[in-house]
Motif scaffolding. Sequence first.
Motif, PDB file in Angstrom:
ATOM      1  N   LYS A  35      14.864  24.715  92.314  1.00 11.66           N
ATOM      2  CA  LYS A  35      15.547  25.750  93.388  1.00 11.66           C
ATOM      3  C   LYS A  35      15.521  23.795  94.883  1.00 11.66           C
ATOM      4  O   LYS A  35      16.638  24.082  95.183  1.00 11.66           O
ATOM      5  CB  LYS A  35      13.962  25.906  93.996  1.00 11.66           C
ATOM      6  CG  LYS A  35      13.321  26.585  95.542  1.00 11.66           C
ATOM      7  CD  LYS A  35      12.297  26.972  96.414  1.00 11.66           C
ATOM      8  CE  LYS A  35      11.431  26.210  96.518  1.00 11.66           C
ATOM      9  NZ  LYS A  35       9.965  26.299  96.804  1.00 11.66           N
ATOM     10  N   ASN A  36      14.598  23.118  94.385  1.00  7.55           N
ATOM     11  CA  ASN A  36      15.317  21.917  95.122  1.00  7.55           C
ATOM     12  C   ASN A  36      16.779  21.273  94.626  1.00  7.55           C
ATOM     13  O   ASN A  36      17.080  20.844  95.680  1.00  7.55           O
ATOM     14  CB  ASN A  36      14.484  20.642  94.920  1.00  7.55           C
ATOM     15  CG  ASN A  36      12.448  21.540  95.299  1.00  7.55           C
ATOM     16  OD1 ASN A  36      12.979  21.526  96.301  1.00  7.55           O
ATOM     17  ND2 ASN A  36      11.829  20.580  94.917  1.00  7.55           N
ATOM     18  N   THR A  37      17.182  21.560  93.201  1.00 12.03           N
ATOM     19  CA  THR A  37      18.459  21.517  93.373  1.00 12.03           C
ATOM     20  C   THR A  37      19.649  21.886  93.819  1.00 12.03           C
ATOM     21  O   THR A  37      20.476  21.484  94.116  1.00 12.03           O
ATOM     22  CB  THR A  37      18.762  21.121  91.702  1.00 12.03           C
ATOM     23  OG1 THR A  37      17.605  20.358  91.317  1.00 12.03           O
ATOM     24  CG2 THR A  37      19.786  20.782  91.111  1.00 12.03           C
ATOM     25  N   TYR A  38      18.854  22.980  94.044  1.00  9.92           N
ATOM     26  CA  TYR A  38      20.139  24.447  95.081  1.00  9.92           C
ATOM     27  C   TYR A  38      19.946  23.710  96.449  1.00  9.92           C
ATOM     28  O   TYR A  38      21.245  24.048  96.554  1.00  9.92           O
ATOM     29  CB  TYR A  38      19.593  25.973  94.529  1.00  9.92           C
ATOM     30  CG  TYR A  38      20.138  26.573  95.143  1.00  9.92           C
ATOM     31  CD1 TYR A  38      22.107  27.213  94.575  1.00  9.92           C
ATOM     32  CD2 TYR A  38      20.001  27.181  95.789  1.00  9.92           C
ATOM     33  CE1 TYR A  38      22.455  28.069  95.700  1.00  9.92           C
ATOM     34  CE2 TYR A  38      20.432  28.549  97.057  1.00  9.92           C
ATOM     35  CZ  TYR A  38      21.673  28.433  96.157  1.00  9.92           C
ATOM     36  OH  TYR A  38      22.792  29.478  96.732  1.00  9.92           O
ATOM     37  N   LEU A  39      18.516  23.618  96.495  1.00 10.57           N
ATOM     38  CA  LEU A  39      18.946  23.768  98.045  1.00 10.57           C
ATOM     39  C   LEU A  39      19.316  22.574  98.705  1.00 10.57           C
ATOM     40  O   LEU A  39      20.112  22.236  99.680  1.00 10.57           O
ATOM     41  CB  LEU A  39      17.318  23.789  98.907  1.00 10.57           C
ATOM     42  CG  LEU A  39      16.348  25.099  98.401  1.00 10.57           C
ATOM     43  CD1 LEU A  39      15.815  24.886  98.794  1.00 10.57           C
ATOM     44  CD2 LEU A  39      17.391  25.941  99.451  1.00 10.57           C
ATOM     45  N   LYS A  40      19.346  21.362  97.642  1.00  5.57           N
ATOM     46  CA  LYS A  40      19.847  20.111  98.172  1.00  5.57           C
ATOM     47  C   LYS A  40      21.272  19.913  98.785  1.00  5.57           C
ATOM     48  O   LYS A  40      21.968  19.055  99.773  1.00  5.57           O
ATOM     49  CB  LYS A  40      19.996  19.074  97.272  1.00  5.57           C
ATOM     50  CG  LYS A  40      19.901  17.675  97.010  1.00  5.57           C
ATOM     51  CD  LYS A  40      18.993  16.532  97.755  1.00  5.57           C
ATOM     52  CE  LYS A  40      19.178  15.702  99.204  1.00  5.57           C
ATOM     53  NZ  LYS A  40      18.566  14.722  99.767  1.00  5.57           N
ATOM     54  N   GLN A  41      22.436  20.967  97.378  1.00  3.22           N
ATOM     55  CA  GLN A  41      23.746  21.580  97.884  1.00  3.22           C
ATOM     56  C   GLN A  41      23.661  21.619  99.484  1.00  3.22           C
ATOM     57  O   GLN A  41      24.924  21.870 100.032  1.00  3.22           O
ATOM     58  CB  GLN A  41      23.853  21.952  97.181  1.00  3.22           C
ATOM     59  CG  GLN A  41      23.852  21.427  95.504  1.00  3.22           C
ATOM     60  CD  GLN A  41      24.110  20.719  95.008  1.00  3.22           C
ATOM     61  OE1 GLN A  41      24.450  19.290  95.409  1.00  3.22           O
ATOM     62  NE2 GLN A  41      22.528  19.464  94.773  1.00  3.22           N
ATOM     63  N   TRP A  42      22.496  22.703  99.539  1.00  3.81           N
ATOM     64  CA  TRP A  42      23.508  23.028 101.665  1.00  3.81           C
ATOM     65  C   TRP A  42      22.708  21.764 102.542  1.00  3.81           C
ATOM     66  O   TRP A  42      22.843  22.653 103.675  1.00  3.81           O
ATOM     67  CB  TRP A  42      22.444  24.532 102.079  1.00  3.81           C
ATOM     68  CG  TRP A  42      23.223  25.188 100.438  1.00  3.81           C
ATOM     69  CD1 TRP A  42      22.292  25.632  98.957  1.00  3.81           C
ATOM     70  CD2 TRP A  42      24.293  26.849 100.776  1.00  3.81           C
ATOM     71  NE1 TRP A  42      23.362  26.422  98.337  1.00  3.81           N
ATOM     72  CE2 TRP A  42      24.024  26.987  99.410  1.00  3.81           C
ATOM     73  CE3 TRP A  42      24.805  26.215 102.211  1.00  3.81           C
ATOM     74  CZ2 TRP A  42      25.292  28.106  99.320  1.00  3.81           C
ATOM     75  CZ3 TRP A  42      25.680  28.054 101.375  1.00  3.81           C
ATOM     76  CH2 TRP A  42      26.143  27.929 100.604  1.00  3.81           C
ATOM     77  N   GLU A  43      21.987  21.331 102.437  1.00  3.90           N
ATOM     78  CA  GLU A  43      21.388  20.171 103.737  1.00  3.90           C
ATOM     79  C   GLU A  43      22.800  20.272 104.879  1.00  3.90           C
ATOM     80  O   GLU A  43      22.638  19.331 105.552  1.00  3.90           O
ATOM     81  CB  GLU A  43      20.632  19.080 102.710  1.00  3.90           C
ATOM     82  CG  GLU A  43      19.537  19.395 102.301  1.00  3.90           C
ATOM     83  CD  GLU A  43      18.668  18.623 102.185  1.00  3.90           C
ATOM     84  OE1 GLU A  43      19.267  17.221 101.867  1.00  3.90           O
ATOM     85  OE2 GLU A  43      17.883  18.462 101.433  1.00  3.90           O
TER      86      GLU A  43
END
Length: 451
Positions: A371-379
Amino acid sequence: MKLLLVLLNNQDQILLCRNESGYFVPTNGAEVDENFGFDSPQEENRWFWENCGLFAYRRYICFSRGYCVAVFELYGEDSAGSGFIWTDSCSIDKYISDNFLTVLLKAVVKNYNCSKTVSWINKDGFQPYLNWALKTTGCDEQLSYGKIEQIKNTYVSTIFRFRAGGELFYLKIPCKTYLNDAVQIEKFLVNSTYGLPEITASYPGGNAFLAKAMEGHDLSVETDMVFLEQAVKKWADMQQRFTEEQDVFSSKISLLHDYTAKGIMKRIDKFPSEISGIFAYLDEQPNAVDEAKTGKMIREVKRLLSLLAECKVPGTLCHGDLRPGNIRVVNGFCFLYDWGMGMYGHPFYDVVHFLHVTRRQFTQEQQEKIKNTYLKQWEAFGTGKDIRRVYGTVERLKDFFMVLADADWLMETIEAVGGKVPEGSMDSWLLMRRVYYFRRVLDRFLAGDNN
């Protein structure tokens, strides 16, 4: 229950086994339950070849009152040997004493070539597709056992595999109510860094295609975490690319549902009546859905959708049913297939769904890492805190997205069949599976259970 292997020949006769006790429908000993899904038919196809010397492919499976029937079509000669007989359906009563089974078998024969939802259920079966595939690849050999393997057969698609000119080809035939995977793949090919199969040709009419470079394996939950992190980064990158090409993308794939917050808000007040319409078709009681409970859940959905509508993360392509079984690992890359629930919506839904269906396979620590790896891409669309808050909103809407997708698919299936479906038909199986999924997710949604 036993999985009955019902084979029909070109004269609509049924194959029966015989022994000292009498005659019976063949079974390979497989036990199934009413909620099972079905995938590779290779063992069943091999059973006919090794035990009867017959070349057969599975067309579909149907359930009815405790019986599970796998229906096969025959290729080539129909001389089955001394342990078997062919009988006309009108004569089946002479050999089988179970009245309901004989009724079911007669219904299967009657509806064998009838389907309004599945493209390969017609009088010619798989034959036109297989002949086309061989001709397209320059392979002039005749069909024979082992030449073309049927590696997948479900209620939404069937896949064959064969070798020609030293290369491995895959022939995929999806059902009519299913989004055309070939269109999706061609769109993905704009990004050359993504490992995807090569579309060799599309069948006239567009409801089947040939592909190469699909060797590999389905994604395993035991896959190295480093690989999974790379995969979710690439998927986030792909989704962001689609936001930049929104107009071109949506015009090429008009079948996608609009599940953006604004799109859902336009129809949400009608959703309870849509559910009632579904139950009316199924001859359910009008009070099958608690109106007070439905109203309460819809109000909460509206509140959450209003939060999503205000966030800066744009709507984009979502697979809609992201799970290991729909992800193929090809040469170190991930290829997504089976786009029946493809949608234009909030990007985070895919990862929310993926982590839901794999919740018993991944540890909490692994889930957090994905989850954190994926969400990092949307910052780029908000602070880390903002992005995680949006993810939490999507997570709370998970069951609603699922029940909405199942309801839409079920309504499309109902529209495609155009009325009550005959027992023993492929349409009855497809409708039954859609009803099963719809009920399960609707009950969870109305219970407010997000687990």
